[in-house]
Motif scaffolding. Structure first.
Motif, mmCIF file in Angstrom:
data_model
loop_
_atom_site.group_PDB
_atom_site.id
_atom_site.type_symbol
_atom_site.label_atom_id
_atom_site.label_comp_id
_atom_site.label_asym_id
_atom_site.label_seq_id
_atom_site.Cartn_x
_atom_site.Cartn_y
_atom_site.Cartn_z
ATOM 1 N N MET A 1 0.812 -1.203 0.000
ATOM 2 C CA MET A 1 0.000 0.000 0.000
ATOM 3 C C MET A 1 0.850 1.260 0.000
ATOM 4 O O MET A 1 0.364 2.305 -0.314
ATOM 5 C CB MET A 1 -0.915 0.026 1.219
ATOM 6 C CG MET A 1 -2.188 -0.766 1.065
ATOM 7 S SD MET A 1 -3.371 -0.519 2.414
ATOM 8 C CE MET A 1 -2.458 -1.109 3.812
ATOM 9 N N GLY A 2 2.077 1.195 0.441
ATOM 10 C CA GLY A 2 2.937 2.361 0.455
ATOM 11 C C GLY A 2 2.799 3.217 1.704
ATOM 12 O O GLY A 2 3.414 4.264 1.807
ATOM 13 N N TYR A 6 4.449 5.431 7.374
ATOM 14 C CA TYR A 6 3.625 6.308 8.198
ATOM 15 C C TYR A 6 2.979 5.580 9.378
ATOM 16 O O TYR A 6 2.361 6.206 10.227
ATOM 17 C CB TYR A 6 2.506 6.937 7.359
ATOM 18 C CG TYR A 6 2.993 7.724 6.173
ATOM 19 C CD1 TYR A 6 3.596 8.976 6.349
ATOM 20 C CD2 TYR A 6 2.859 7.230 4.877
ATOM 21 C CE1 TYR A 6 4.044 9.705 5.267
ATOM 22 C CE2 TYR A 6 3.305 7.957 3.788
ATOM 23 C CZ TYR A 6 3.894 9.190 3.980
ATOM 24 O OH TYR A 6 4.333 9.909 2.910
ATOM 25 N N LEU A 7 3.113 4.253 9.425
ATOM 26 C CA LEU A 7 2.457 3.448 10.455
ATOM 27 C C LEU A 7 2.960 3.813 11.853
ATOM 28 O O LEU A 7 4.152 3.788 12.116
ATOM 29 C CB LEU A 7 2.700 1.956 10.201
ATOM 30 C CG LEU A 7 1.998 0.994 11.166
ATOM 31 C CD1 LEU A 7 0.486 1.050 10.982
ATOM 32 C CD2 LEU A 7 2.501 -0.425 10.939
ATOM 33 N N LEU A 19 -0.063 11.056 8.969
ATOM 34 C CA LEU A 19 0.157 11.724 7.690
ATOM 35 C C LEU A 19 0.564 13.180 7.877
ATOM 36 O O LEU A 19 0.321 14.022 7.019
ATOM 37 C CB LEU A 19 -1.108 11.624 6.824
ATOM 38 C CG LEU A 19 -1.572 10.201 6.496
ATOM 39 C CD1 LEU A 19 -2.786 10.239 5.589
ATOM 40 C CD2 LEU A 19 -0.457 9.388 5.870
ATOM 41 N N GLY A 20 1.172 13.480 9.000
ATOM 42 C CA GLY A 20 1.663 14.830 9.260
ATOM 43 C C GLY A 20 0.530 15.826 9.377
ATOM 44 O O GLY A 20 -0.463 15.585 10.055
ATOM 45 N N SER A 21 0.643 16.937 8.669
ATOM 46 C CA SER A 21 -0.371 17.989 8.768
ATOM 47 C C SER A 21 -1.702 17.572 8.148
ATOM 48 O O SER A 21 -2.723 18.205 8.397
ATOM 49 C CB SER A 21 0.131 19.279 8.111
ATOM 50 O OG SER A 21 0.366 19.056 6.732
ATOM 51 N N ASP A 22 -1.694 16.509 7.342
ATOM 52 C CA ASP A 22 -2.955 16.008 6.779
ATOM 53 C C ASP A 22 -3.812 15.327 7.841
ATOM 54 O O ASP A 22 -5.007 15.145 7.652
ATOM 55 C CB ASP A 22 -2.694 15.013 5.635
ATOM 56 C CG ASP A 22 -2.306 15.725 4.351
ATOM 57 O OD1 ASP A 22 -2.691 16.901 4.180
ATOM 58 O OD2 ASP A 22 -1.628 15.104 3.521
ATOM 59 N N GLY A 23 -3.209 14.898 8.950
ATOM 60 C CA GLY A 23 -3.963 14.254 10.021
ATOM 61 C C GLY A 23 -3.564 12.802 10.199
ATOM 62 O O GLY A 23 -2.470 12.374 9.814
ATOM 63 N N LEU A 24 -4.448 12.045 10.781
ATOM 64 C CA LEU A 24 -4.235 10.619 11.011
ATOM 65 C C LEU A 24 -5.152 9.822 10.096
ATOM 66 O O LEU A 24 -6.307 10.203 9.879
ATOM 67 C CB LEU A 24 -4.545 10.267 12.468
ATOM 68 C CG LEU A 24 -3.680 10.941 13.519
ATOM 69 C CD1 LEU A 24 -4.227 10.641 14.910
ATOM 70 C CD2 LEU A 24 -2.236 10.491 13.410
ATOM 71 N N LEU A 25 -4.640 8.717 9.606
ATOM 72 C CA LEU A 25 -5.440 7.833 8.772
ATOM 73 C C LEU A 25 -5.711 6.560 9.574
ATOM 74 O O LEU A 25 -4.784 5.887 10.012
ATOM 75 C CB LEU A 25 -4.695 7.496 7.475
ATOM 76 C CG LEU A 25 -5.513 6.734 6.433
ATOM 77 C CD1 LEU A 25 -6.569 7.652 5.815
ATOM 78 C CD2 LEU A 25 -4.601 6.181 5.350
ATOM 79 N N LEU A 26 -6.992 6.272 9.795
ATOM 80 C CA LEU A 26 -7.402 5.045 10.466
ATOM 81 C C LEU A 26 -7.898 4.091 9.399
ATOM 82 O O LEU A 26 -8.773 4.448 8.607
ATOM 83 C CB LEU A 26 -8.533 5.312 11.459
ATOM 84 C CG LEU A 26 -8.162 5.822 12.838
ATOM 85 C CD1 LEU A 26 -7.648 7.245 12.766
ATOM 86 C CD2 LEU A 26 -9.350 5.744 13.762
ATOM 87 N N ASP A 79 -3.258 11.699 -1.171
ATOM 88 C CA ASP A 79 -2.703 10.766 -2.161
ATOM 89 C C ASP A 79 -2.191 9.473 -1.530
ATOM 90 O O ASP A 79 -2.307 8.404 -2.125
ATOM 91 C CB ASP A 79 -1.568 11.423 -2.949
ATOM 92 C CG ASP A 79 -2.074 12.531 -3.861
ATOM 93 O OD1 ASP A 79 -3.294 12.564 -4.137
ATOM 94 O OD2 ASP A 79 -1.254 13.355 -4.276
ATOM 95 N N GLU A 80 -1.629 9.562 -0.321
ATOM 96 C CA GLU A 80 -1.090 8.371 0.344
ATOM 97 C C GLU A 80 -2.164 7.306 0.571
ATOM 98 O O GLU A 80 -1.856 6.132 0.720
ATOM 99 C CB GLU A 80 -0.475 8.724 1.713
ATOM 100 C CG GLU A 80 0.743 9.593 1.643
ATOM 101 C CD GLU A 80 0.408 11.084 1.671
ATOM 102 O OE1 GLU A 80 1.336 11.872 1.863
ATOM 103 O OE2 GLU A 80 -0.773 11.456 1.495
ATOM 104 N N ALA A 81 -3.418 7.724 0.582
ATOM 105 C CA ALA A 81 -4.522 6.795 0.855
ATOM 106 C C ALA A 81 -5.330 6.480 -0.397
ATOM 107 O O ALA A 81 -6.483 6.075 -0.315
ATOM 108 C CB ALA A 81 -5.429 7.388 1.921
ATOM 109 N N SER A 82 -4.715 6.620 -1.564
ATOM 110 C CA SER A 82 -5.451 6.413 -2.815
ATOM 111 C C SER A 82 -5.501 4.955 -3.270
ATOM 112 O O SER A 82 -6.173 4.646 -4.240
ATOM 113 C CB SER A 82 -4.841 7.277 -3.922
ATOM 114 O OG SER A 82 -3.507 6.858 -4.174
ATOM 115 N N ASP A 83 -4.825 4.068 -2.571
ATOM 116 C CA ASP A 83 -4.828 2.647 -2.926
ATOM 117 C C ASP A 83 -6.265 2.114 -2.926
ATOM 118 O O ASP A 83 -6.995 2.301 -1.950
ATOM 119 C CB ASP A 83 -3.981 1.869 -1.915
ATOM 120 C CG ASP A 83 -3.775 0.422 -2.300
ATOM 121 O OD1 ASP A 83 -4.735 -0.231 -2.742
ATOM 122 O OD2 ASP A 83 -2.647 -0.059 -2.149
#
Length: 137
Positions: A1-2, A6-7, A19-26, A79-83
């Protein structure tokens, strides 16, 4: 997933990515657990169902209390979550201070509630009728 770089946390059901200033991805997985043990066989699409339920309740309660959700749909995610594998199971969230509370809602006597009932006749200090058995309503 790439997203591996960031995990920052992996739980029984979800992965957490910074994801830094973008926030957290759950990201909700298809893993299942019972009594705090992750079982070897996942349930296909379980992560999407959990995320869907979460999104439903966040929407239902947003007029009552603000929540941490920034977005969950492809156009709302970085973009990091585009998978495509993440579609329907990822939520972009605000970084907030965690309030360490867990809430388990059951309509039947089970788990740690049953253990407490056996020892004290109550759950969370609330007295229950005598003679209840495991699984009683």
């Amino acid at each position: 997933m790439g997203l591996e770089k960031y995990l920052i946390g992996s739980g029984k059901v979800r992965e957490l990515y910074d994801l830094g200033s973008d926030g957290l991805l759950l990201v909700a997985s298809d893993r299942i657990s019972a009594f705090d043990v992750i079982m070897p066989n996942p349930i296909p699409q379980k992560g999407r169902v959990l995320t869907g339920m979460t999104l439903f309740w966040l929407e239902q309660t947003q007029a009552i209390v603000p929540n941490h959700l920034r977005g969950a749909w492809p156009g709302e995610l970085p973009d990091e979550a585009s998978d495509p594998e993440l579609r329907g199971r990822a939520m972009l969230c605000e970084r907030l201070e965690m309030l360490p509370i867990e809430c388990v809602v059951r309509g039947y006597l089970a788990g740690s509630g049953f253990k407490e009932y056996q020892e004290h006749g109550s759950i969370c200090g609330i007295p229950l009728p005598a003679g209840l058995k495991l699984g009683d309503k």
